[in-house]
Each structure stands twice: as C-alpha cells, then as structure tokens.
Scaffold this motif. Structure first.
Motif, short mmCIF file in Angstrom:
data_model
loop_
_atom_site.label_atom_id
_atom_site.label_comp_id
_atom_site.label_asym_id
_atom_site.label_seq_id
_atom_site.Cartn_x
_atom_site.Cartn_y
_atom_site.Cartn_z
N GLY A 91 0.81 -1.21 -0.14
CA GLY A 91 -0.20 0.04 -0.09
C GLY A 91 0.95 1.33 0.05
N LEU A 92 0.36 2.49 -0.16
CA LEU A 92 0.72 3.59 0.02
C LEU A 92 1.14 4.03 1.25
N ILE A 93 2.21 5.02 1.29
CA ILE A 93 2.35 5.62 2.65
C ILE A 93 1.94 7.18 2.98
N ASP A 94 0.94 7.23 3.79
CA ASP A 94 0.25 8.33 4.02
C ASP A 94 1.32 9.49 4.35
N SER A 95 0.95 10.76 4.22
CA SER A 95 1.93 11.82 4.38
C SER A 95 2.19 11.84 5.84
N ASP A 96 1.63 11.39 6.68
CA ASP A 96 1.95 11.46 8.26
C ASP A 96 2.27 10.10 8.89
N GLU A 97 2.89 9.17 7.84
CA GLU A 97 3.12 7.95 8.22
C GLU A 97 4.87 7.62 7.79
N ASP A 98 5.23 6.87 8.42
CA ASP A 98 6.65 6.05 7.81
C ASP A 98 6.35 4.78 7.26
N PRO A 99 7.44 3.92 6.63
CA PRO A 99 7.07 2.71 6.01
C PRO A 99 6.28 1.78 7.11
N ALA A 100 6.91 1.76 8.39
CA ALA A 100 6.40 0.82 9.46
C ALA A 100 5.07 1.01 9.78
N GLN A 101 4.62 2.25 9.98
CA GLN A 101 3.11 2.74 10.40
C GLN A 101 2.46 2.36 9.19
N ALA A 102 2.73 2.61 8.04
CA ALA A 102 1.89 2.18 7.02
C ALA A 102 1.47 0.64 6.50
N ALA A 103 2.63 -0.14 6.68
CA ALA A 103 2.99 -1.48 6.82
C ALA A 103 1.79 -2.12 7.77
N LYS A 104 1.95 -1.46 9.09
CA LYS A 104 0.99 -1.96 9.83
C LYS A 104 -0.63 -1.61 9.63
N ARG A 105 -0.91 -0.34 9.45
CA ARG A 105 -2.22 0.05 8.96
C ARG A 105 -2.55 -0.90 7.42
N GLU A 106 -1.88 -1.22 6.71
CA GLU A 106 -2.28 -1.89 5.53
C GLU A 106 -2.57 -3.19 5.81
N PHE A 107 -1.89 -3.76 6.57
CA PHE A 107 -1.84 -5.40 6.86
C PHE A 107 -3.17 -5.52 7.84
N LYS A 108 -3.59 -4.51 8.60
CA LYS A 108 -4.91 -4.76 9.33
C LYS A 108 -5.96 -4.42 8.16
N GLU A 120 -6.22 -4.92 4.94
CA GLU A 120 -6.27 -5.92 4.01
C GLU A 120 -6.61 -7.39 4.64
N THR A 121 -5.91 -7.51 6.09
CA THR A 121 -6.15 -8.91 6.63
C THR A 121 -7.25 -8.73 7.92
N GLY A 122 -7.55 -7.87 8.51
CA GLY A 122 -8.20 -7.79 9.60
C GLY A 122 -7.16 -8.18 10.70
N LEU A 123 -5.93 -8.68 10.56
CA LEU A 123 -5.14 -9.11 11.50
C LEU A 123 -4.08 -7.93 11.90
N VAL A 124 -3.73 -7.99 13.24
CA VAL A 124 -2.79 -7.16 13.77
C VAL A 124 -1.29 -7.49 13.93
N GLY A 125 -0.25 -6.86 13.84
CA GLY A 125 0.96 -7.39 13.83
C GLY A 125 1.94 -6.22 14.49
N GLU A 126 3.26 -6.80 14.70
CA GLU A 126 4.27 -5.78 15.25
C GLU A 126 5.22 -5.87 14.19
N VAL A 127 5.91 -4.77 13.94
CA VAL A 127 6.90 -4.48 13.04
C VAL A 127 8.21 -5.35 13.71
N ILE A 128 8.90 -5.84 12.92
CA ILE A 128 10.18 -6.76 13.52
C ILE A 128 11.39 -5.82 12.53
#
Length: 125
Positions: free
Chosen positions: A1-18, A20-28
């Motif tokens: 997904g795309l990174i919103d203007s107020d996000e970094d790649p880690a924040q965007a990945a967590k948001r997009e993951f939730k 698109e999957t409904g699941l939550v995860g922690e960035v490693i």
C-alpha cells in the motif's frame, strides 16, 4: 500500500496489513527503500517484516472468519480481496498451486520473496 503523508513505512505497513487482512502485527524490521524501475520512475518500496501473534484475541477472532472479507476495513471490503492463510515453509509451491488450480494472480514481490525463501529452505537441508 501507499504511505500516507503522516506515516513512515512501518506505520503504513501495520495499517495496510490490518486493512487488508483484519489482523494486527508488530514490526520486526524495515528495509531501506529499493527502487522498482530505476531510470523510469522514482517509485520505491520498503520491505517491512511483521510478526503476527495468532493468540491475540483480535487475531483469533478474525482468523476464525476464514476468507470472509467482513472484517476488512474501508475500501478494502470492495476490492475483491480474499484472505488466504498459506504455509511459510513451502510457500512457493502453495503459490504455484493457486496459480495452476485457480488462476490466481500472484503479486510479483510476494512471488520473489517466496523464491528467496525456497532457496533458503533448500540450503537448510
């Protein structure tokens, strides 16, 4: 997904993951940006590795819904996405099976990652 203007790649990945999957995860980990078509565009991507704890109540609940998309967020509900839980070991074979059996279109980055994982699996034997 795309990174919103107020996000970094880690924040965007967590948001997009939730979304698109409904699941939550922690960035490693987060890779440095890599460029998809150097010389043609400045589009870049970061590989973000998430750890998903399937014992968390929200993940248990959403996983139990299988491939139903009723727990996806926003516009994700209408994109024709289908959640699939595939094995980490043997991912490449599972993707090939989906392509051959169901004609599923596999995202190139996922396929590339599965090829790399397959090489690693072979090296461990």
């Amino acid at each position: 997904g795309l990174i919103d203007s107020d996000e970094d790649p880690a924040q965007a990945a967590k948001r997009e993951f939730k979304e698109e999957t409904g699941l939550v995860g922690e960035v490693i980990s987060v890779s440095p940006p890599s460029f998809l078509s150097p010389g043609l565009t400045n589009e870049s991507a970061c590989m973000v590795r998430l750890e998903v704890d399937m014992t968390l109540p929200e993940n248990k609940q959403n996983y139990s819904k299988g491939t139903e998309n009723d727990n996806l967020e926003g516009c994700e509900k209408d994109r024709g996405l289908e959640k699939l839980m595939l094995p980490r070991v043997g991912l490449l074979g599972a993707l090939h099976g989906l392509q051959q059996k169901d004609g599923v279109k596999i995202f190139a980055a996922l396929y590339s990652m599965a090829v790399g994982m397959s090489v690693g699996e072979g090296a461990q034997k």
